[in-house]
Write a protein that holds these residues in place. Structure first.
Motif, short mmCIF file in Angstrom:
data_model
loop_
_atom_site.label_atom_id
_atom_site.label_comp_id
_atom_site.label_asym_id
_atom_site.label_seq_id
_atom_site.Cartn_x
_atom_site.Cartn_y
_atom_site.Cartn_z
N ALA A 10 40.83 -75.10 -20.06
CA ALA A 10 41.22 -75.31 -18.67
C ALA A 10 41.33 -74.00 -17.90
O ALA A 10 41.12 -73.96 -16.69
CB ALA A 10 42.54 -76.07 -18.61
N PHE A 11 41.68 -72.90 -18.60
CA PHE A 11 41.80 -71.57 -17.99
C PHE A 11 40.91 -70.61 -18.79
O PHE A 11 41.41 -69.84 -19.61
CB PHE A 11 43.24 -71.11 -18.01
N PRO A 12 39.60 -70.63 -18.56
CA PRO A 12 38.69 -69.88 -19.45
C PRO A 12 38.71 -68.37 -19.25
O PRO A 12 38.27 -67.64 -20.12
CB PRO A 12 37.32 -70.46 -19.07
N ASP A 13 39.21 -67.87 -18.11
CA ASP A 13 39.15 -66.44 -17.84
C ASP A 13 40.40 -65.74 -18.36
O ASP A 13 41.47 -66.34 -18.49
CB ASP A 13 39.01 -66.19 -16.34
N LEU A 14 40.28 -64.43 -18.63
CA LEU A 14 41.42 -63.64 -19.08
C LEU A 14 42.38 -63.33 -17.95
O LEU A 14 43.55 -63.03 -18.19
CB LEU A 14 40.92 -62.34 -19.71
N TYR A 15 41.89 -63.39 -16.71
CA TYR A 15 42.72 -63.06 -15.54
C TYR A 15 42.54 -64.14 -14.49
O TYR A 15 41.46 -64.74 -14.36
CB TYR A 15 42.33 -61.69 -14.98
N ILE A 16 43.59 -64.36 -13.72
CA ILE A 16 43.56 -65.40 -12.70
C ILE A 16 44.34 -64.93 -11.48
O ILE A 16 45.28 -64.13 -11.60
CB ILE A 16 44.16 -66.73 -13.25
N ARG A 17 43.95 -65.39 -10.31
CA ARG A 17 44.65 -65.06 -9.07
C ARG A 17 45.82 -66.03 -8.87
O ARG A 17 45.64 -67.25 -8.93
CB ARG A 17 43.70 -65.16 -7.88
N THR A 18 46.99 -65.48 -8.63
CA THR A 18 48.16 -66.31 -8.35
C THR A 18 49.13 -65.49 -7.52
O THR A 18 48.87 -64.33 -7.19
CB THR A 18 48.83 -66.77 -9.66
N GLY A 19 50.25 -66.07 -7.13
CA GLY A 19 51.32 -65.30 -6.51
C GLY A 19 51.37 -65.32 -5.00
O GLY A 19 52.30 -64.76 -4.42
N ALA A 20 50.43 -65.94 -4.28
CA ALA A 20 50.51 -65.96 -2.83
C ALA A 20 51.66 -66.86 -2.39
O ALA A 20 51.88 -67.93 -2.95
CB ALA A 20 49.20 -66.47 -2.24
N TYR A 21 52.39 -66.43 -1.38
CA TYR A 21 53.49 -67.25 -0.88
C TYR A 21 53.88 -66.82 0.52
O TYR A 21 53.58 -65.71 0.97
CB TYR A 21 54.70 -67.18 -1.81
N VAL A 36 37.80 -53.94 -22.17
CA VAL A 36 38.17 -55.33 -21.88
C VAL A 36 37.22 -55.85 -20.81
O VAL A 36 37.33 -55.47 -19.63
CB VAL A 36 39.63 -55.43 -21.39
N PRO A 37 36.29 -56.73 -21.16
CA PRO A 37 35.36 -57.26 -20.15
C PRO A 37 36.12 -58.00 -19.05
O PRO A 37 37.03 -58.78 -19.31
CB PRO A 37 34.48 -58.22 -20.96
N GLY A 38 35.74 -57.72 -17.82
CA GLY A 38 36.37 -58.40 -16.70
C GLY A 38 37.79 -57.96 -16.41
O GLY A 38 38.53 -58.66 -15.72
N PHE A 39 38.18 -56.78 -16.90
CA PHE A 39 39.55 -56.31 -16.73
C PHE A 39 39.94 -56.27 -15.25
O PHE A 39 39.16 -55.86 -14.39
CB PHE A 39 39.69 -54.91 -17.32
N GLN A 40 41.18 -56.69 -14.96
CA GLN A 40 41.73 -56.62 -13.61
C GLN A 40 43.15 -56.05 -13.67
O GLN A 40 43.94 -56.45 -14.52
CB GLN A 40 41.78 -58.02 -12.97
N PRO A 41 43.51 -55.13 -12.77
CA PRO A 41 44.90 -54.65 -12.72
C PRO A 41 45.80 -55.73 -12.15
O PRO A 41 45.51 -56.32 -11.10
CB PRO A 41 44.81 -53.44 -11.78
N ILE A 73 46.69 -52.91 0.08
CA ILE A 73 46.36 -52.03 -1.04
C ILE A 73 45.24 -52.64 -1.88
O ILE A 73 45.20 -53.86 -2.11
CB ILE A 73 47.59 -51.74 -1.92
N GLU A 74 44.33 -51.80 -2.31
CA GLU A 74 43.28 -52.17 -3.26
C GLU A 74 43.40 -51.29 -4.49
O GLU A 74 43.67 -50.08 -4.37
CB GLU A 74 41.89 -52.01 -2.64
N ARG A 75 43.19 -51.87 -5.66
CA ARG A 75 43.19 -51.10 -6.92
C ARG A 75 41.91 -51.43 -7.67
O ARG A 75 41.67 -52.59 -8.02
CB ARG A 75 44.40 -51.44 -7.78
N ASN A 76 41.11 -50.42 -7.94
CA ASN A 76 39.89 -50.59 -8.72
C ASN A 76 40.01 -49.73 -9.97
O ASN A 76 40.21 -48.52 -9.89
CB ASN A 76 38.67 -50.16 -7.91
N VAL A 77 39.90 -50.37 -11.12
CA VAL A 77 40.03 -49.67 -12.40
C VAL A 77 38.80 -49.95 -13.24
O VAL A 77 38.45 -51.12 -13.46
CB VAL A 77 41.30 -50.11 -13.16
N SER A 78 38.13 -48.89 -13.70
CA SER A 78 37.00 -49.06 -14.60
C SER A 78 37.52 -49.10 -16.03
O SER A 78 38.32 -48.26 -16.42
CB SER A 78 36.00 -47.91 -14.42
#
Length: 716
Positions: free
Chosen positions: A655-666, A600-605, A591-596
């Motif tokens: 240390a975490f400058p962005d509003l969103y980060i990739r995590t959760g892979a397992y 919020v600059p750099g917004f990610q779902p 699944i891909e989700r693209n939201v304009s």
């Protein structure tokens, strides 16, 4: 960094997924369990598939999780159980302060996918922040999940699908069941226990049943791979030292009472009472010391839901029926905020006991007829009133500044009228068309002015929406089916979205409109070979008017309908009986989700992995013994980074400058071993997260490490 050390590489994930796509599994075992034990009055409608035997048995899209699956794969709560099917994932809410889980159905979360118990919606009018971990699975016969296409006949709100928990109904003159289990962590320490007991009777013209389900967990433990951050470095260490996760205790129980009258083979009248009660802690974000919000030490002493309902089905002649539903629901919630990690005082500014006291009453009437040859016509009317009351006891332990707010009341009315027509072009080909008109209005909207010391009322809000859907279903042989569907649905905003001032930083918007999505699906299911069956679907959602806070001044925002989005992907499942002793199955989702987003600059779902797979095998070396290993694999997902930019948290933001980060892979390896002593008595034991992987579903919120369990079940 813990994120990089514990997330599998993208290349390794894609290799795993390629294998899974080739052997991608089905939605598991015992699909053909007896329908008699399913409370069919409580099922939601599956277009093109009828109510009886709906689930995965026919109609447009959707999946079903059975009782045997939740037993075999040790899924004690709803958020765990839904991970067994493609297109759906239970995950940790990105706002870890609340210690809630969310469920996404093809990218749509708890605001766009209604939750029902026996067809009666569970809705929290203030903000609908349902915590799906509070819903136990012990007394559930099946979990219906409609994806993208949820029939308009089942009421408003199904913008992205629907989830329905269908309870058990007795089938014998006397029957009983008793389950009990225990849990241990990766160091062998006793974590908690769960139990389920049921007794029921079915006679010629009536049935009665009562059950109780309980989960009592003192803690769960982190992986041995977790290590707290050092005292020196970009931030000053973690409040979580490893081992037993601080604040991870939970207590949940539910009772389910049912009495029904069946005067003949077609009619049924039933009264149902369900009460569930929960209490939970809230583990702190492991990256923050002090927490990013100083007001982070939260507990929930109360999270209670009650549901009283009357459901009926009356056959009118050979070709028509009427179904009715009446219900009264309550929700009581207490959130307590403390001064520090000792959880002993509530004296600082901003500490409180926050009370929610909600209720709902409503009902529906559905009628259907097949008086015209080759045609089935159904109509439904739904009406619901929601009442929300809230108040705070601020700084309750302060000797002089404690203050109890007066009760503030909000209320809203929602109604819907819907129709659906199925034209049977041939015995094997159906065309379905549905339409509904939904409307809601705010009847009361009180708020407390703490500075002025008085209650005032916001302007009333409300909105309406027209929904439509259509589908074509071709059953090309006894086991094969192809369908194509389009569903254009909306969901109305919550009271929080309409009126919340977010501690003075937001302007209410009583004229906020509904969100809308047009969902397209092309799906197939069938028999690939005599011992192999599968499903596949391609889906696309055009999402419009998504609700988002928009900055309207340097210091204030307002919730508006501004976002647009596109969700798309595919899913597949597979199940093969390779021999009398060996079965394999599983599923895969992309699944891909693209939201304009314009505010919020750099917004990610957040919350949804791009790829998700589940694979299992069952080996029966001897008839009573079943050994079932399984793998759960997901890619990473976007998560919020919830930390301020000033004060003691500035180094963490560096240390975490962005509003969103990739995590959760397992990649989680699990195993269950089941032994039947007799047809009625069995024991099982197993391990979850066998490799003791350290992983996060949301930033700063690591998940349980290796967990052992033992359980037994007796049915008579």
């Amino acid at each position: 960094m813990i994120l990089s050390m514990n997330c599998m590489s993208r290349g390794a994930l894609l290799s795993s997924v390629a294998i899974f796509a080739m052997t991608a599994g089905a939605e598991a075992q015992d699909r053909d369990q007896s329908r008699d034990s399913v409370y069919q009055l409580g099922e939601i409608y599956v277009s093109g598939g009828g109510r009886s035997g709906s689930g995965s048995g026919g109609g447009v899209g959707g999946s079903t999780v059975t009782r045997e699956q939740t037993w075999t794969f040790e899924k004690q709560t709803l958020d765990q159980a839904v991970n067994l099917v493609p297109g759906v994932n239970g995950t940790q809410s990105a706002n870890g302060q609340r210690n809630e889980t969310d469920i996404f159905v093809r990218g749509f979360g708890r605001w766009q996918v209604p939750l029902m118990i026996d067809g009666v919606r569970v809705y929290l009018p203030a903000d609908n922040r349902l915590d799906f971990s509070r819903f136990l699975t012990g007394d559930i016969a099946e979990i219906q999940i409609q994806k993208g296409y949820a029939s308009v006949l089942d009421g408003p709100g199904g913008m992205g699908g629907a989830i329905n928990l269908v309870s058990i109904k007795p089938v014998k003159a006397f029957e009983s069941e008793l389950n009990a289990g225990t849990m241990f962590d990766n160091r062998g320490a006793f974590q908690g226990w769960n139990s389920y007991a049921r007794v029921g009777s079915r006679q010629e013209k009536f049935y009665v049943q009562g059950s109780v389900n309980q989960l009592d967990q003192d803690f769960w433990s982190l992986s041995r791979g977790y290590s707290p951050y050092p005292a020196q470095g970009p931030y000053a260490g973690s409040l979580e030292d490893g081992g037993r996760r601080n604040g991870s205790d939970t207590r949940d129980w539910r009772i389910n009472l049912k009495a029904g009258y069946t005067p003949n083979e077609t009619d049924e009248y039933s009264i149902n009472y369900i009460k569930q009660s929960g209490a939970k802690g809230a583990p702190l974000n492991v990256y923050n010391n002090p927490p990013s919000s100083q007001n982070s030490f939260w507990l929930w002493p109360k999270w209670d839901v009650e549901n009283l309902s009357f459901l009926s089905n009356t056959q009118l002649g050979d070709a028509s029926y009427v179904r009715t539903k009446l219900y009264y629901n309550t929700f009581y919630n207490l959130l307590s905020a403390y001064d520090d990690i000792t959880y002993s005082s509530q004296s600082n500014n901003g500490r409180f006991n926050s009370y929610y006291d909600d209720s709902a009453r409503g009902g529906s009437v559905e009628a259907g007829t097949e008086l015209i040859p080759m045609n089935t016509l159904k109509t439904a009317f739904h009406y619901r009133q929601d009442f929300h009351a809230e108040w705070n006891h601020n700084r309750p332990t302060h000797p002089t500044m404690a203050m109890l707010e007066p009760r503030q009341n909000q209320a809203q009315t929602t109604w819907s009228i819907a129709g659906e027509d199925t034209f049977h072009v041939t015995p094997d080909f159906d065309l379905v068309a549905g339409i509904s008109y939904d409307k809601y209005s705010i009847n009361r909207a009180e708020e407390w002015d703490s500075g002025g010391g008085f209650i005032y009322e916001y302007p009333k809000g409300g909105s309406d929406a027209l929904n439509w859907q259509t589908a074509a279903i071709w059953r090309y042989n006894e086991t094969g089916q192809v369908h194509f569907s389009v569903s254009d649905r909306t969901r109305f905003p919550t009271i929080f979205e309409l009126y919340s001032q977010r501690f003075g930083t937001a302007i209410p918007n009583p004229n906020l409109g509904p969100e809308r999505a047009t969902n397209y699906e092309l799906g197939w299911k069938g028999q690939i070979a005599s011992n192999v069956k599968g499903t596949a679907a391609i889906f696309y959602s055009d999402v419009r008017d998504l609700i988002q806070a928009v900055r309207v001044s340097p210091t204030q925002s307002q919730t508006q309908n501004i976002n647009q989005g596109h969700f798309y992907g595919f899913e597949a499942s597979f199940e093969a009986q390779l021999s009398a002793q060996f079965m394999i199955g599983g599923n895969y989702t992309f699944i891909e989700r693209n939201v304009s987003d314009v505010s919020v600059p750099g917004f990610q779902p957040v919350g949804v992995p791009t790829q998700k797979a589940f694979l299992y095998a069952t080996w029966r070396p001897i008839e009573p013994l079943a050994i079932t290993p399984n793998l759960e694999v997901t890619s990473d997902r976007w998560s919020d980074v919830l930390v301020g930019t000033q004060g003691p948290n500035a180094p963490i933001r560096a240390a975490f400058p962005d509003l969103y980060i990739r995590t959760g892979a397992y990649t989680l390896a699990n195993i269950n071993v089941n032994y039947k002593f007799t047809e009625n008595v069995e024991v099982a034991g197993g391990v979850r997260n066998l490799l003791d992987q350290n992983y996060e579903l949301a930033w700063g919120l690591p998940q349980p490490g290796r967990t052992f369990y033992l359980k037994a079940r007796a049915r008579f």
